[in-house]
Design an enzyme around this catalytic site. Structure first.
Site, PDB file in Angstrom:
ATOM      1  N   TYR A 253       0.871  -1.171   0.000  1.00  0.00           N
ATOM      2  CA  TYR A 253       0.000   0.000   0.000  1.00  0.00           C
ATOM      3  C   TYR A 253       0.911   1.224   0.000  1.00  0.00           C
ATOM      4  CZ  TYR A 253      -4.027  -2.991   0.937  1.00  0.00           C
ATOM      5  OH  TYR A 253      -5.015  -3.949   0.847  1.00  0.00           O
ATOM      6  N   CYS A 254       1.068   1.821  -1.174  1.00  0.00           N
ATOM      7  CA  CYS A 254       1.962   2.955  -1.374  1.00  0.00           C
ATOM      8  C   CYS A 254       1.149   4.237  -1.178  1.00  0.00           C
ATOM      9  CB  CYS A 254       2.568   2.887  -2.771  1.00  0.00           C
ATOM     10  SG  CYS A 254       3.801   4.149  -3.111  1.00  0.00           S
TER      11      CYS A 254
END
Length: 283
Positions: A253-254
């Site tokens: 999850y950037c």
């Protein structure tokens, strides 16, 4: 002895036999065609008209009870309860088991279609739009741009809305600066080497939305489409999720630091079950 017949007599006899054998065949075909037509009409009437007529026997009352809490006797309120011989109540229609099954099947089909339509509907914010804009107005211009317009901060430069660096190592919870919903835990954070805060799972999957980035769909070929991550309550942009993360989920999850508020303190343990099970295109 059998008298010999002339060629002309034999021809007449053959024609007569042919007419006799063809008439029953034609009659049988006509009978079958008529029977089939009648069956089709009956089936269509049964599937379409009978259930519809049955459903018309039930109405939704719009009557408001009087001050005593009771509806006036004999008005539309009594139509909601199909009891026999009750004033104002339409006579119940006799329904066979087959008719009931047909009506139930039609209702089931309609509910499935409506359910599929709802499942495909776009998620919407549960917060009031005015509240979202009011809270966003207290943030910096670039933070608003990230949250409301899906801008992306430069790698290795991000800060949360309360001043914590993108590579913050403190224990705590990352929340939405708009809805205050808990989004990510420091115990699920890892160094991805990308220059953005990265997590292998959210705190609670119910607090986020994952969807194909609509901006990518407009300007990029399909194999380059990314999956956008949003805060569910406010539907504000957070970042993207990819399938090149570490164990135990394989997810990355950037997230933009500018789309987060960090609250130092005891952090929740990362839960792999909260990560999406879908497979996405890696960056």
């Amino acid at each position: 002895t059998i008298p010999e017949t002339s060629a002309k007599q034999r021809q007449v006899m053959m024609q007569t036999l042919g007419r006799k054998t063809s008439r029953p065949r034609l009659t049988h075909q006509r009978t079958w065609a008529i029977t089939s037509f009648v069956l089709v009409v009956v089936v269509v009437k049964f599937l379409l008209f009978v259930p519809a007529a049955w459903l018309q026997g039930f109405t939704i009352s719009t009557v408001v009870p009087d001050k005593s809490g009771n509806a006036p006797f004999g008005n539309d309120e009594t139509k909601d309860i199909p009891e026999k011989n009750k004033p104002g109540c339409p006579s119940s229609l006799p329904i066979s088991r087959r008719q009931g099954t047909g009506a139930t099947s039609l209702l089931l089909l309609a509910s499935v279609l409506l359910g599929a339509k709802r499942a495909n509907a776009e998620a919407t914010a549960t917060m009031n739009q005015k509240d979202i804009e009011s809270i966003a107005a207290t943030l910096k211009p670039f933070e608003r741009q990230v949250l409301l317009e899906a801008a992306t901060e430069r790698a290795f430069t991000g800060e949360t809305v309360n001043g914590f660096s993108w590579d913050n190592k403190q224990e705590g919870i990352y929340v939405s600066p708009i809805s205050k919903a808990p989004l990510f835990s420091s115990r699920a954070k890892f160094d991805s080497g990308t220059g953005w805060p990265s997590f292998w799972a959210p705190v609670d999957s119910a607090n986020i939305v994952e969807r194909t980035d609509p901006r990518d769909k407009e300007r990029l070929p399909q194999f380059m489409w990314r999956v956008e991550v949003l805060d569910r309550a406010s539907m504000t942009h957070l970042g993207h999720v990819f399938d090149d993360g570490p164990k135990p989920t394989g997810k990355r999850y950037c997230i933009n630091a500018a789309a987060l508020r960090f609250e130092p303190g005891e952090a929740l343990a990362g839960n792999p079950n909260e990560a999406s099970k879908k497979k996405y295109q890696s960056s």
